[in-house]
Design an enzyme around this catalytic site. Structure first.
Site, mmCIF file in Angstrom:
data_model
loop_
_atom_site.group_PDB
_atom_site.id
_atom_site.type_symbol
_atom_site.label_atom_id
_atom_site.label_comp_id
_atom_site.label_asym_id
_atom_site.label_seq_id
_atom_site.Cartn_x
_atom_site.Cartn_y
_atom_site.Cartn_z
ATOM 1 N N LYS A 1 0.819 -1.220 0.000
ATOM 2 C CA LYS A 1 0.000 0.000 0.000
ATOM 3 C C LYS A 1 0.855 1.274 0.000
ATOM 4 O O LYS A 1 0.477 2.268 -0.630
ATOM 5 C CB LYS A 1 -0.963 0.006 1.183
ATOM 6 C CG LYS A 1 -0.337 0.246 2.545
ATOM 7 C CD LYS A 1 -1.385 0.337 3.622
ATOM 8 C CE LYS A 1 -0.752 0.563 4.985
ATOM 9 N NZ LYS A 1 -0.064 1.862 5.100
ATOM 10 N N THR A 2 2.000 1.261 0.684
ATOM 11 C CA THR A 2 2.847 2.453 0.712
ATOM 12 C C THR A 2 3.394 2.749 -0.675
ATOM 13 O O THR A 2 3.454 3.908 -1.106
ATOM 14 C CB THR A 2 4.005 2.272 1.711
ATOM 15 O OG1 THR A 2 3.469 1.939 2.989
ATOM 16 C CG2 THR A 2 4.822 3.551 1.833
ATOM 17 N N ASP B 1 -3.831 7.717 4.220
ATOM 18 C CA ASP B 1 -3.304 6.390 4.572
ATOM 19 C C ASP B 1 -4.024 5.876 5.815
ATOM 20 O O ASP B 1 -4.488 6.664 6.648
ATOM 21 C CB ASP B 1 -1.802 6.498 4.837
ATOM 22 C CG ASP B 1 -1.127 5.138 4.941
ATOM 23 O OD1 ASP B 1 -1.745 4.122 4.550
ATOM 24 O OD2 ASP B 1 0.018 5.096 5.418
ATOM 25 N N GLU B 2 -4.120 4.554 5.956
ATOM 26 C CA GLU B 2 -4.747 3.913 7.129
ATOM 27 C C GLU B 2 -6.145 4.484 7.386
ATOM 28 O O GLU B 2 -6.502 4.829 8.515
ATOM 29 C CB GLU B 2 -3.855 4.090 8.382
ATOM 30 C CG GLU B 2 -2.448 3.554 8.243
ATOM 31 C CD GLU B 2 -2.366 2.032 8.271
ATOM 32 O OE1 GLU B 2 -3.427 1.370 8.323
ATOM 33 O OE2 GLU B 2 -1.242 1.492 8.229
ATOM 34 N N GLN C 1 -8.100 -4.666 9.387
ATOM 35 C CA GLN C 1 -7.035 -4.271 10.316
ATOM 36 C C GLN C 1 -7.426 -3.041 11.141
ATOM 37 O O GLN C 1 -6.556 -2.334 11.648
ATOM 38 C CB GLN C 1 -5.737 -3.996 9.556
ATOM 39 C CG GLN C 1 -5.160 -5.217 8.865
ATOM 40 C CD GLN C 1 -3.772 -4.966 8.309
ATOM 41 O OE1 GLN C 1 -2.778 -4.905 9.036
ATOM 42 N NE2 GLN C 1 -3.687 -4.803 7.000
ATOM 43 N N ARG D 1 1.618 -10.821 10.693
ATOM 44 C CA ARG D 1 2.959 -10.280 10.956
ATOM 45 C C ARG D 1 4.030 -11.289 10.546
ATOM 46 O O ARG D 1 5.200 -10.924 10.391
ATOM 47 C CB ARG D 1 3.152 -9.948 12.439
ATOM 48 C CG ARG D 1 2.240 -8.898 13.051
ATOM 49 C CD ARG D 1 2.135 -7.646 12.236
ATOM 50 N NE ARG D 1 0.983 -7.700 11.334
ATOM 51 C CZ ARG D 1 0.813 -6.904 10.285
ATOM 52 N NH1 ARG D 1 1.730 -6.028 9.978
ATOM 53 N NH2 ARG D 1 -0.268 -7.011 9.534
#
Length: 717
Positions: A33-34, A217-218, A252, A589
């Site tokens: 995503k970044t 973002d997020e 998330q 993770r």
């Protein structure tokens, strides 16, 4: 400069980067995503001729903002200085500085951090002559911030009772004080920026015209007020405003306790006519076994936008699952596996141990310390370094040796007893040739309550076992009550409860059962044995702290009902779904290897707790998991004698054996049942294992009661 910004993007990433209108990008864990965000910015500047000053990018951390700018400079030969890229608070501060007059602020207004804000609130309460025993300053601070985060000024707060009316008055007085002094707290930054754009149409239209593209973002972690502020900047979809490009993952969303509203994602789609999100589902981090487990767990949540992660990284090894008899065996298992992985060549720094609550770290830290394995507690402090634990240890040191001046200074006014610096300075001068304790006993009424408290506690614990001594001191000192009144004091309360467990564990391992011996042990474990920053060390952290990180090997511990998912979440609306999202974050993770562990019994907060395996374990398909619990089973308990009904003198047959797994229980948590004596109630949990499993039921009139499931006379209501 790359000749083609879009080379190397997969089809979904390409669609996201080049979308012409407002869009919701549903970016799964490890899906890049970044890269999509920064490439989108570069594409807009290079190929759509958007000025770098004509777009805004909002993140949640300064670290993320810096990484975005660093990647952007690697893609394009531009000067990023001056670009509107930053956190919500940072960008709101910039807006208010630029338009301070319109916002009703002084040009050099100061920003109050949490500690400064609390000090300002205390001054407000003193000026109003408020009884701070009844209205704790931290409670007032929490009330003010919660209402500001909901976009409510003091005159808009719904006050239905005397307490809330008084709190609203203190909120108004605090606001007036800040306005006089030219001070702004963190919650005020966003609220004031929102109010500025709401009432000033010319300014609002200026920024809507300027920022042709707003990127976030997020997005799943945005609050309602943050989303409303973004809408003011973006403008209507078919008007003069630009495009809103929101990147997030509803699976998330784990910060509801901070005000995050996952419903913003679906609201965005409705309000801006987005028919479907663009889904980034290819994962570049984990093997498919791990992704399949994560997909299976999160599929049990309702109301998702929906996606399944996939990868080309291969199947990978099975997930390892270990069921320990108790928490000590679980910790030993972790140590053994970590040592084996290290022998095989895996660096410690590529291993992470995750837990749901901070209090669970103590036993793991102790096992690693005893085995000589270097570790770091990421995003937090080691158990014996935490402030609340240091306070508790200081009270215990006063009990063991009241002439300990360092311990005296730490707790003489904590929790607050109205002892100021001037009083302490006078006491220190008086005690020039002796201890502060001796001077305090002669100092009169100012120090009398503290002296009385310590003397009473010392007398009360004389004949108590070590764990009971610790438990008693923590409760009577006022520490437990103090942290229970804090907005975010839950973790600190759990840590204080874990102090008794630490004492009990020490008593089991040591011949020295004295309080002095335990304090020496605590001092050793709090010593300088934690690995330094950057050193090869196992990483310990809560699941919340692990968000955004990745490791080759991940251990998820304490997977028991009531711990993960935790009791509070199970009882709250939508709480279980947020816990499941936490589990999803924990699983994703891991890159190559995942371990899951739980204990049949756990010494927690000074008491032995018997727990069922977490429901999340049962939601992972069996073919993905390899059990490592190969130890011989414990001897079976003797069968119970059949129950006798002495009224009828008839032998009542024993009930069927109680279940050992949550999936086998007769009534699901949250279902309604009827008891022959107490009537209808709601099942709120289970505890223990066969044959002593208990069912907990909440009855409207009498509250919660527990029954042995084997003998409870229940039926579905």
């Amino acid at each position: 400069m790359p000749t083609d910004l879009l080379s190397g993007l997969n089809p979904d990433q390409l669609a996201a980067v080049t979308t012409p209108a407002s869009a919701l990008i549903l970016a799964g864990a490890g899906s890049g995503k970044t890269r999509v965000l920064t490439t989108r910015i570069a594409w807009l500047i290079q190929q759509q001729n958007i000025s770098p000053m004509g777009l805004m990018a909002v993140t949640f951390t300064n670290k993320a903002a810096k990484e975005m700018l660093t990647r952007l400079t690697a893609l394009l030969p531009i000067n990023t200085r001056g670009m509107w890229v930053g956190t919500f608070h940072g960008l709101c501060n910039r807006l208010l500085r630029t338009h301070h007059r319109e916002a009703g602020l002084t040009p050099l207004f100061t920003i109050l951090d949490s500690g400064d804000q609390l000090s300002a609130i205390k001054r407000t309460l003193r000026a109003l002559d408020v009884d701070t025993e009844k209205y704790d300053p931290r409670q007032v601070q929490s009330f003010i911030n919660q209402n500001k985060e909901m976009g409510l000024r003091a005159d808009k707060v719904e006050a239905w009772d005397p307490i809330s009316r008084h709190l609203a008055e203190y909120y108004a007085a605090y606001d007036a004080q800040c306005q006089r002094e030219g001070a702004v707290d963190f919650a005020e930054l966003l609220l004031r920026a929102h109010e500025l754009l709401t009432r000033n149409a010319l300014l609002r239209e200026h920024y809507q015209e300027r920022f042709r593209h707003v990127l976030v973002d997020e997005f799943q972690d945005t609050s309602r007020l943050q989303y409303e502020w973004l809408k003011l900047l973006k403008g209507p979809e078919h008007g003069q405003g630009g495009a809103l490009f929101a990147v997030g993952d509803d699976d998330q969303s784990i910060y509801a306790f901070r005000g995050a509203h996952v419903g913003n994602m679906q609201q965005l789609m409705r309000e801006y006519g987005i028919e479907a999100p663009i889904k980034l589902t290819r994962n570049y981090r984990s093997v498919s076994t791990i992704l399949d487990a994560a997909n299976a767990v999160i599929s049990h949540n309702e109301g998702r936008l929906g996606k399944d992660l996939w990868t080309e990284a291969g199947q990978g090894e099975p997930i390892r699952h270990f069921q320990a008899h108790d928490d000590s065996e679980e910790a030993r298992f972790l140590v053994e596996e970590i040592q084996n992985l290290r022998i095989e060549g895996e660096p410690y720094i590529d291993m992470a141990v995750l837990y749901r609550a901070n209090a669970l770290s103590r036993g793991i830290e102790h096992a690693l310390f005893s085995a000589g394995i270097p570790y770091r507690v990421y995003g937090g402090l080691r158990f014996f370094e935490r402030a609340e634990i240091k306070h508790a240890l200081a009270y215990l040191r006063m009990a063991a040796n009241p002439d300990d001046d360092n311990a005296f200074l730490r707790v003489v006014n904590f929790p607050a007893r109205g002892i100021g610096n001037r009083s302490l300075e006078g006491l220190i001068e008086q005690a020039a040739s002796g201890s502060l304790w001796a001077a305090a006993r002669e100092a009169g009424k100012k120090f009398a309550p503290f002296v009385t408290l310590i003397e009473a506690m010392r007398a009360e614990i004389v004949d108590l076992p070590l764990a009971k001594q610790v438990d008693h001191m923590v409760a009577q000192s006022g520490l437990m009550a103090f942290y229970k009144n804090e907005k975010d004091g839950g973790d600190r309360v759990e840590n204080l409860g874990e102090m008794a467990t630490a004492a009990a564990a020490y008593a089991q391992e040591s011949e020295d059962q004295s309080l002095e011996g335990f304090l020496g042990h605590a001092a050793l474990e709090a010593g300088e044995h934690e690995a330094a920053q950057g050193q090869d060390a196992v990483q310990l952290m809560t699941v919340h702290a692990a968000k955004g990180l990745e490791f080759r090997t991940v251990f998820i511990t304490g997977l028991e009902e009531g711990l993960f998912p935790n009791d509070r979440a199970i009882a709250e609306a939508d709480g279980l779904e947020e816990e499941r999202r936490l589990m999803y974050v924990a699983i994703t993770r891991a890159r190559r290897q995942l371990y899951l562990s739980h204990a049949q019994s756990r010494l927690l907060h000074g008491q032995v707790r018997y727990g069922l395996p977490s429901r999340f374990l049962e939601e992972i398909p069996e073919h993905l998991v390899r059990s490592l619990s190969l130890r011989a089973p414990r001897p079976a308990q003797a069968a119970r004698a059949p129950a006798t009904n002495f009224v009828t003198r008839k032998i009542v047959p024993a009930a069927p054996p109680p279940p050992k797994r949550l999936a086998d229980v007769p009534f699901k948590v949250g279902s309604r049942v009827k008891h022959v004596r107490y009537g209808e109630g709601v099942v709120c949990g289970y505890q223990g294992q066969a044959p002593d499993m208990e069912i907990k039921i909440n009855f409207p009139k009498i509250g919660e009661k527990a029954f042995l499931l084997e003998y409870a006379k229940l039926e579905a209501a």
